[in-house]
Design a protein around this motif. Structure first.
Motif, mmCIF file in Angstrom:
data_model
loop_
_atom_site.group_PDB
_atom_site.id
_atom_site.type_symbol
_atom_site.label_atom_id
_atom_site.label_comp_id
_atom_site.label_asym_id
_atom_site.label_seq_id
_atom_site.Cartn_x
_atom_site.Cartn_y
_atom_site.Cartn_z
ATOM 1 N N THR A 1 22.855 57.794 -31.506
ATOM 2 C CA THR A 1 22.406 58.275 -30.209
ATOM 3 C C THR A 1 23.562 58.947 -29.470
ATOM 4 N N THR A 2 23.391 60.181 -29.104
ATOM 5 C CA THR A 2 24.444 60.894 -28.384
ATOM 6 C C THR A 2 24.531 60.371 -26.953
ATOM 7 N N ARG A 3 25.624 60.669 -26.299
ATOM 8 C CA ARG A 3 25.785 60.225 -24.914
ATOM 9 C C ARG A 3 24.778 60.907 -23.993
ATOM 10 N N ARG B 1 21.651 59.016 -24.364
ATOM 11 C CA ARG B 1 21.747 57.723 -23.676
ATOM 12 C C ARG B 1 21.517 57.889 -22.169
ATOM 13 N N GLU C 1 32.604 58.332 -22.330
ATOM 14 C CA GLU C 1 32.017 57.037 -22.661
ATOM 15 C C GLU C 1 32.028 56.109 -21.442
ATOM 16 N N SER D 1 28.117 56.153 -30.043
ATOM 17 C CA SER D 1 27.749 57.564 -30.078
ATOM 18 C C SER D 1 28.720 58.319 -30.964
#
Length: 452
Positions: free
Chosen positions: A8-10, A13, A220, A237
């Motif tokens: 899941t990419t940021r 998210r 992050e 990620s």
């Protein structure tokens, strides 16, 4: 055989989150700066009327037009430069810097000793203001969850109505009080300078921007801040691929040029009609026989009609979609301007002015929601700033066009012209993409110069 799932990419998210307290802080923090900006822009219409009525410095109608337009020249430069800087050094830094620039310049404008000095300060105010608006909307759009992104950006734009209403209150209560009333009004506009430090340290930097610059740890941390607010457990990620900002030429590359042309047309049309109407509205009412106090009072009531316009646009933009909402509100603005052109009594002036205000500011909210969605992350702030900068060319021209239009055909011709520009903007919306419910990464063509 065990099925595997893609990490899941940021950005994903962020898009999966509900609207949290952190989103609210971001919208409020950005929106308060936006409201203070609007207060400054709104005040100039009351300053112009006061200077004309009091014959300060023997000011002419041509000089009044230039006092209004010089700020928009600064806004055109500021919007374009601010967007470019935001794609290189970050959204938050540019946002804070612009608040500081126009706040200090507004305070200095209160001390103006001549028409020339006031024009210099108005230009500096425009530099800061022009850069702030597209950068703030880009920052908020890059954090808002996809399913409510349009609505959230309209909420942000609604702070403009709060600021303009505050300007109308100051104009009504402070400006007519004395010959120095307009100076006190401008002095109140210096508040953004104090707010700049709060913005710089209190708001997060865009996660999407940080990833394009390879600042993964900061990205992050920003995502986890929002996840913690929502009570959502973080996941791993993938590492992003840093991408350099391509520059403004990419706006006209294959894959983006049609969107750019449509967006610029809408921005030009709405700027011409809006600023031509609302910058000159108090002065036009005075010229038509209203007292200064009554003119300011009517302008205040007309301004209050902006708030329900924003509320309806915020609802419809996630129900109807971006294009339909924007086109409808621009068409309603055209109707309101046409009705105002035909108004022949105090009551009809007030009612038709409220109709124009309701639809026009709802259209602005929809436009600010659409604009950041047109381009990819590496070009987003540049594209938003360039569109706003091009639109400001119309806001430069509009105040200069009003006096000759009044001489040629009175208030009817002025607002009939504004109605025609609203129609042009409504037609151009159909060249824009429809991004309702999509992530910012969905269906956004990468210009060929970037993709290569």
């Amino acid at each position: 055989m065990t099925a595997t799932t893609s990490p899941t990419t940021r950005a994903e998210r962020l898009d999966r989150l509900p609207f949290t307290r952190e989103h609210g802080r971001l919208v409020f923090g950005s929106g308060l700066g936006w409201a203070l900006d609007a207060m400054d822009v709104g005040l100039i219409s009351f300053v112009l009327a006061a200077l004309a009525a009091q014959q300060q410095w023997g000011v002419t109608s041509s000089e009044l037009s230039w006092i209004a337009s010089i700020g928009f020249i600064g806004m055109a430069v500021g919007a374009t430069a601010g967007g470019l800087l935001a794609d290189r050094i970050g959204r938050r830094q540019v946002f804070a810097l612009t608040l500081l620039v126009f706040g200090l310049a507004t305070g200095a404008a209160a001390l103006s000793w001549s028409v020339g000095a006031l024009m210099v300060f108005r230009f500096l105010i425009g530099l800061g203001l022009g850069a702030e608006l597209p950068v703030a909307s880009t920052l908020v759009s890059e954090f808002a969850p996809a399913r409510v992104r349009g609505r959230v950006v309209v909420w942000l734009e609604a702070f403009w109505a709060l600021g303009w209403t505050l300007a109308a209150l100051i104009g009504f209560l402070v400006v007519p009080g004395s010959d120095a009333g307009w100076r006190w009004a401008l002095a109140l506009g210096a508040l953004p300078a104090l707010y700049a430090a709060v913005v710089r340290w209190g708001l997060p930097e865009s996660v999407r921007f940080l990833e394009t610059r390879g600042r993964v740890e900061e990205a992050e941390a920003a995502v986890r801040r929002f996840e913690q607010s929502a009570g959502v457990a973080p996941v791993e990620s993938p590492l992003p691929t840093p991408v350099a900002a391509p520059g403004p030429r990419a706006l006209w590359a294959t894959g983006t040029r049609l969107r750019t042309a449509a967006l610029w047309t809408v921005w030009f049309s709405i700027n011409f009609a809006y600023y031509g109407a609302f910058i000159w509205l108090p002065s036009l009412l005075v010229a038509n026989g209203f007292t200064l106090t009554k003119s300011f009072g009517y302008t205040l009531v007309i301004t209050l009609a902006q708030l329900p316009g924003y509320a309806l646009a915020a609802y419809l933009i996630e129900r109807w979609g971006r294009r339909a909402t924007l086109a409808t509100f621009l068409a309603g603005s055209a109707l309101g301007a046409g009705m105002f052109a035909a108004a022949d009594s105090d009551t009809t002036v007030l009612v038709t002015g409220m109709v124009l205000s309701f639809f026009n500011l709802g259209a602005w909210g929809a436009l600010y929601a659409v604009t950041p969605e047109v381009y990819p992350t590496v070009l987003r702030a540049t594209g938003a700033g360039a569109a706003a900068g091009f639109g400001r060319l119309a806001s430069i021209a509009a105040p200069l066009c009003v006096p000759p239009l009044v001489d040629a055909g009175g208030t009817g011709l002025v607002f009939g012209t504004f109605s025609a520009f609203f129609v042009l903007g409504a037609l151009a919306t159909w060249g824009l993409p429809e991004r309702r419910g999509q992530t910012l990464e969905d269906d956004v063509p990468m210009p060929s110069s970037v993709a290569a």
